[in-house]
Every structure is written in C-alpha cells, then in structure tokens.
Scaffold this active site. Structure first.
Site, PDB file in Angstrom:
ATOM      1  N   ARG A 282      71.412  49.158  36.871  1.00 49.42           N
ATOM      2  CA  ARG A 282      72.080  50.452  37.074  1.00 49.42           C
ATOM      3  C   ARG A 282      72.085  50.853  38.536  1.00 49.42           C
ATOM      4  O   ARG A 282      71.283  50.359  39.325  1.00 49.42           O
ATOM      5  CB  ARG A 282      71.458  51.567  36.216  1.00 49.42           C
ATOM      6  CG  ARG A 282      69.973  51.465  36.006  1.00 49.42           C
ATOM      7  CD  ARG A 282      69.481  52.451  34.931  1.00 49.42           C
ATOM      8  NE  ARG A 282      68.037  52.308  34.768  1.00 49.42           N
ATOM      9  CZ  ARG A 282      67.321  52.820  33.797  1.00 49.42           C
ATOM     10  NH1 ARG A 282      67.880  53.557  32.862  1.00 49.42           N
ATOM     11  NH2 ARG A 282      66.019  52.633  33.736  1.00 49.42           N
TER      12      ARG A 282
ATOM     13  N   ARG B 254      66.172  53.680  20.440  1.00 53.59           N
ATOM     14  CA  ARG B 254      65.980  54.825  21.327  1.00 53.59           C
ATOM     15  C   ARG B 254      67.295  55.555  21.573  1.00 53.59           C
ATOM     16  O   ARG B 254      67.315  56.740  21.872  1.00 53.59           O
ATOM     17  CB  ARG B 254      65.459  54.351  22.691  1.00 53.59           C
ATOM     18  CG  ARG B 254      64.022  53.973  22.745  1.00 53.59           C
ATOM     19  CD  ARG B 254      63.705  53.251  24.038  1.00 53.59           C
ATOM     20  NE  ARG B 254      63.933  54.015  25.256  1.00 53.59           N
ATOM     21  CZ  ARG B 254      63.046  54.827  25.833  1.00 53.59           C
ATOM     22  NH1 ARG B 254      61.865  54.975  25.295  1.00 53.59           N
ATOM     23  NH2 ARG B 254      63.341  55.469  26.941  1.00 53.59           N
TER      24      ARG B 254
ATOM     25  N   ASP C 185      57.856  57.998  26.951  1.00 54.99           N
ATOM     26  CA  ASP C 185      58.562  58.877  27.871  1.00 54.99           C
ATOM     27  C   ASP C 185      57.595  59.964  28.354  1.00 54.99           C
ATOM     28  O   ASP C 185      56.500  60.120  27.804  1.00 54.99           O
ATOM     29  CB  ASP C 185      59.775  59.511  27.180  1.00 54.99           C
ATOM     30  CG  ASP C 185      60.967  58.553  27.154  1.00 54.99           C
ATOM     31  OD1 ASP C 185      61.040  57.691  28.045  1.00 54.99           O
ATOM     32  OD2 ASP C 185      61.808  58.664  26.253  1.00 54.99           O
TER      33      ASP C 185
ATOM     34  N   ARG D 106      57.627  44.251  32.358  1.00 52.16           N
ATOM     35  CA  ARG D 106      58.794  44.049  33.207  1.00 52.16           C
ATOM     36  C   ARG D 106      58.551  44.753  34.523  1.00 52.16           C
ATOM     37  O   ARG D 106      58.031  45.875  34.567  1.00 52.16           O
ATOM     38  CB  ARG D 106      60.065  44.630  32.547  1.00 52.16           C
ATOM     39  CG  ARG D 106      60.577  43.806  31.420  1.00 52.16           C
ATOM     40  CD  ARG D 106      60.888  42.373  31.806  1.00 52.16           C
ATOM     41  NE  ARG D 106      62.205  42.225  32.441  1.00 52.16           N
ATOM     42  CZ  ARG D 106      62.584  41.129  33.058  1.00 52.16           C
ATOM     43  NH1 ARG D 106      61.759  40.090  33.190  1.00 52.16           N
ATOM     44  NH2 ARG D 106      63.797  41.055  33.580  1.00 52.16           N
TER      45      ARG D 106
ATOM     46  N   GLU E 249      68.923  49.103  40.731  1.00 53.19           N
ATOM     47  CA  GLU E 249      67.678  48.771  40.020  1.00 53.19           C
ATOM     48  C   GLU E 249      67.764  47.338  39.496  1.00 53.19           C
ATOM     49  O   GLU E 249      68.580  47.043  38.626  1.00 53.19           O
ATOM     50  CB  GLU E 249      67.531  49.781  38.871  1.00 53.19           C
ATOM     51  CG  GLU E 249      66.186  49.789  38.216  1.00 53.19           C
ATOM     52  CD  GLU E 249      66.070  50.946  37.213  1.00 53.19           C
ATOM     53  OE1 GLU E 249      66.433  52.099  37.543  1.00 53.19           O
ATOM     54  OE2 GLU E 249      65.650  50.679  36.081  1.00 53.19           O
TER      55      GLU E 249
ATOM     56  N   ARG F 120      76.534  58.325  17.709  1.00 56.55           N
ATOM     57  CA  ARG F 120      77.100  59.573  17.163  1.00 56.55           C
ATOM     58  C   ARG F 120      78.577  59.428  16.844  1.00 56.55           C
ATOM     59  O   ARG F 120      79.321  58.852  17.632  1.00 56.55           O
ATOM     60  CB  ARG F 120      76.992  60.703  18.195  1.00 56.55           C
ATOM     61  CG  ARG F 120      75.622  61.117  18.521  1.00 56.55           C
ATOM     62  CD  ARG F 120      75.665  62.461  19.253  1.00 56.55           C
ATOM     63  NE  ARG F 120      74.364  62.660  19.880  1.00 56.55           N
ATOM     64  CZ  ARG F 120      74.141  62.540  21.168  1.00 56.55           C
ATOM     65  NH1 ARG F 120      75.140  62.287  21.999  1.00 56.55           N
ATOM     66  NH2 ARG F 120      72.929  62.726  21.643  1.00 56.55           N
TER      67      ARG F 120
ATOM     68  N   TYR G 281      55.740  52.239  25.371  1.00 60.73           N
ATOM     69  CA  TYR G 281      56.996  52.627  26.016  1.00 60.73           C
ATOM     70  C   TYR G 281      57.138  54.148  25.882  1.00 60.73           C
ATOM     71  O   TYR G 281      58.021  54.649  25.208  1.00 60.73           O
ATOM     72  CB  TYR G 281      58.126  51.898  25.293  1.00 60.73           C
ATOM     73  CG  TYR G 281      59.477  51.853  25.984  1.00 60.73           C
ATOM     74  CD1 TYR G 281      59.744  52.539  27.151  1.00 60.73           C
ATOM     75  CD2 TYR G 281      60.502  51.098  25.426  1.00 60.73           C
ATOM     76  CE1 TYR G 281      60.992  52.477  27.740  1.00 60.73           C
ATOM     77  CE2 TYR G 281      61.749  51.028  26.000  1.00 60.73           C
ATOM     78  CZ  TYR G 281      61.991  51.723  27.159  1.00 60.73           C
ATOM     79  OH  TYR G 281      63.236  51.663  27.730  1.00 60.73           O
TER      80      TYR G 281
END
Ligand code: FAD
Ligand code: UDP
Length: 367
Positions: free
Chosen positions: A280, A172, A350, A249, A300, A176, A348
C-alpha cells in the site's frame, strides 16, 4: 527483599503505557524499559511540515467497545476520519471493503440481488466449510474479486500461498450488499487530534523511562529491581528462542516528501497485483484532512522477519500457533511476569483490543 520499583514494564507501546498509567494512579512506582529510541511502540508518529507521519504504518482507531472509547477519549479527542481505502489493480480502482461499489465496478451491476447472484455462481466451487484463506475468500466474494483484489495482496502481505493461511485473516474485512465504503463496522472511529504520541505522552509523562535498552539482554539485572515484570515484547525472544523461533511478518517503510499538495487523493491505496512489491501507499496528510503545500507518502513493503528486526505481524498459522502454545506453557511458569500485548500474546490485536486486554490486566493485578 527491598525493591526499587513495584513494576518493571518492558515496552512503551499501548499495553505497557496503559499499565504504567494505571500504576501511577495507584501510587505504584514503575520503570519502563524500551528498546527503541522513542516511546509509543507501533503507534508512534513523527511530525514533519506539520503532517503526522505514521512511522510504523497507517493506524486508524476503531472500536465498538464504549468503555474503551471513553477511556481513550480521556487522553485525546478524535477527528471524524472514516477509513475508506481503495484498491488499485493494474490501474483499475475499486472501493474497499467489498461492497456494492466494488461489485458494481467489477461486474457493471447495480442491485444487491444481481451482486448476490454473481457471487453465488462464483462461490459454487466451494462445497465444504472453508479450510483456508483462499476457500474463505472465494466463498465470501467469489472468484473475480479473489483473483483481482485478494490473492496478490495477501500473498505479498504474508509471503505465503493463500491456501496455507488461516481463514480468519480475511474475515476481518466486512462484505456488504450496500453502497457503504467504511472499512470498519465499528461504532466509533477516528484519528487522534494532535497525533497518537499525545496519548502515550499523557499516559507516561511522569514515569521513569530508559530508552535504547533491550530488557532481554539484561533480564537478571532488571528482575532484581522489582518483584514483578510486565513484558510486552516477543514471547519467544523472552525465552531466548529456546523452543525455536515463532514466525512474524516484517515490514519496510519507504517515505518520501513530495513538493505537491495532493499525491493520490486518499490516505490509503492498496496495490493488489502481485507484480508491484509494496502492498500500500499511505498519504499521511489525508488522515487529518491536511491542506499543507507539501505531502508525505509511504510505501509499505512486506518482508520475512529476521531476528534483530521489528516484528510487525504474528503469523497465526497452525504450525506457529502450536509453537506459541508451548511458549505459553513456559510463560505460565514465570510467576512474576505478566505477558501482554500483540507480541507477547502473539495475537493479531488491533489497538482497541490491546486497550481492552491491558485494562483487564490492570483490573486483575492492581485491585
Ligand atoms: P507495540 O506497539 O509493539 O509495543 C511493544 C513495545 O515493546 C515496542 O515499543 C517495542 O520496541 C518494545 N519492546 C519489545 N521488545 C523489547 C525488549 N526486549 N526490551 C525493551 N523493549 C522492547 N491497530 C488498529 O487498531 N488500527 C490500525 O489501523 C492498525 N494498523 C496497523 C498497521 C500496522 C502496519 C501494524 C504493524 C499494526 C497495526 N495496528 C493497528 C495494530 C497496533 O499497532 C497494535 O494493536 C498496538 O500498537 C499494539 O500495542 P502493544 O503495546 O501490544 O505493542
Ligand atoms: N486484504 C486483501 N486485499 C486488500 C486488503 C486486505 O486481500 O485490498 C486481505 C489481506 O489478506 C489482509 C487481510 O485482508 O492481510 C486483512 O486486511 P487488513 O486491512 O485488516 O490488514 P492490516 O491493516 O492489519 O494490515
């Protein structure tokens, strides 16, 4: 049989709300049944001190699908927020996703050629097609980044060894060889001006909605009210876990209000070492470039999901995928029920993918 509604829609998240909106446009009568005490599913926000709190975790909208972008923009305008989180490993700060800034900080190098050379050396241990998340990660970015920025975070997030997790989870993230900290590769990105709730409110403003009710506890009653059901809850819960429980989860969110203007200087900071129990910290005001005198932060904490709690992430490993396939077979036999969205399709997804999938369902069902 004389029905009161054309559709019962279970769940007022993005999937259910889009279906409801498109029904209204076609003059169909719907009833939405929602288990929580509010609409919107996981994109729901709370407004406090003029700051939108992402109640169920940070949500950044991004897509490359122009049709999806144009559609969602009919409900709300987006700001120019670009997600560029940082990773905090024992106090060392690295840019994400993995890019030249990350490589430079990690190895003190400055050119793409030097970075490629480092990674090529470190990935040499992987000689075959990666079979799991660990192999995939090392083959993408090498051992150092795997050890400092991936292993601890991933094992906290998923509660499993990286060798037991599917490779696709790490794919995901972009890798770069440029100095570009944009977390996503998508053409369009932003946060809705006025908050996510505005989208859902505009979609289902004129619908009949029942809150605080679990469809699965009154399935027979609700099925008598309409010839067709749109179900966006967990697929195994619909079948009363007849084939066993799928794994998800769970998450626990700890939110604090702080009497300071700026806590961490960024909306999303990932904590990648294993020893810190949360993954996070979100500082919500930075999603909207807020200048309020106070701030809200949310830690979290991932946890194993248990029946009765909110299921946040499907665990798409081999074992669970196989069980899902069995549930899917049962679902196909339920002719009057359409299963859609992240929980019912055990995917999963988005937000943009949920919108795409909901619009396809509307196209098939309502035309
Ligand atoms: P949900 O939003 O889960 O809606 C389902 C609804 O059905 C819920 O309101 C639920 O209460 C209700 N329901 C379930 N069972 C029943 C029942 N038995 N009876 C009645 N009601 C029921 N996507 C992005 O694009 N960008 C991001 O940055 C992003 N960040 C995320 C962060 C986190 C922590 C999580 C968990 C998800 C994130 N997502 C993100 C994904 C995004 O949340 C989903 O794609 C989207 O919200 C899914 O919409 P949905 O309608 O399928 O499901
Ligand atoms: N990941 C990681 N370190 C990070 C961020 C992400 O190892 O600092 C891995 C982790 O396995 C995670 C996956 O990349 O589950 C996908 O991350 P993403 O940010 O897309 O997850 P989400 O926002 O959906 O939780």
């Amino acid at each position: 049989m004389n029905y009161q509604y054309d559709y019962i829609i279970v769940g007022s998240g993005l999937f259910g709300s889009i279906f409801a909106y498109e029904c209204m446009r076609k003059k169909k009568k719907v009833l939405i049944v929602e288990r929580r005490n509010h609409i919107g599913g996981n994109i729901y926000c709370e407004l406090k001190d003029n700051i939108y709190i992402h109640k169920y975790g940070a949500h950044i909208f991004h897509t490359s699908n122009k049709k999806v972008w144009d559609y969602i923009n009919t409900f709300v305008e987006f700001n120019h927020y670009i997600n560029s989180p940082v990773a905090n490993y024992k106090g060392e700060i690295y840019n994400l996703p993995f890019n030249m800034n990350t490589f430079s900080k990690m190895w003190g190098i400055s050119t793409p050629e030097q970075a490629a050379e480092k990674i090529a050396k470190q990935r040499a241990v992987i000689t075959k097609e990666p079979q799991n998340l660990e192999e995939q990660a090392i083959s993408l970015v090498g051992m150092d980044i795997y050890n400092k920025l991936i292993k601890g975070y991933t094992e906290k997030q998923w509660g499993r060894d990286c060798r037991e997790l599917p490779a696709f989870i790490i794919k995901r993230l972009p890798v770069r060889y440029t100095y570009d900290n944009n977390y996503f590769n998508d053409r369009y990105q932003g946060i809705p001006i006025g908050g996510y709730n505005l989208i859902i409110e505009k979609m289902i403003n004129n619908c009949e909605i029942i809150l605080n009710d679990d469809f699965n506890l009154k399935k027979e009653y609700y099925k008598k009210l309409a010839p067709k059901i749109i179900y966006t809850g967990a697929i195994d819960a619909y079948f009363n876990y007849a084939l066993g429980k799928l794994e998800y989860r769970g998450l626990r969110f700890e939110t604090e209000r702080l009497e300071i203007e700026n806590y961490q200087g960024i909306a999303v900071m990932n904590f990648t070492e294993r020893e810190i129990p949360y993954t996070r910290i979100i500082e919500h005001k930075h999603f909207d470039f807020g200048t309020q005198p106070v701030t809200y932060i949310t830690k979290e904490y991932p946890c194993e999901w248990q029946e009765g709690q909110e299921a946040y992430y499907p665990v798409n490993d081999v074992k669970n995928q196989a069980l899902y396939k069995e549930y899917e077979k049962l679902a196909r036999k339920e002719e009057n029920v359409i299963f859609g969205g992240r929980l019912a399709e055990y995917k999963y997804y988005d937000m943009d993918k949920v919108i795409e999938s909901a619009l396809e369902t509307c196209q098939r069902e309502l035309n």
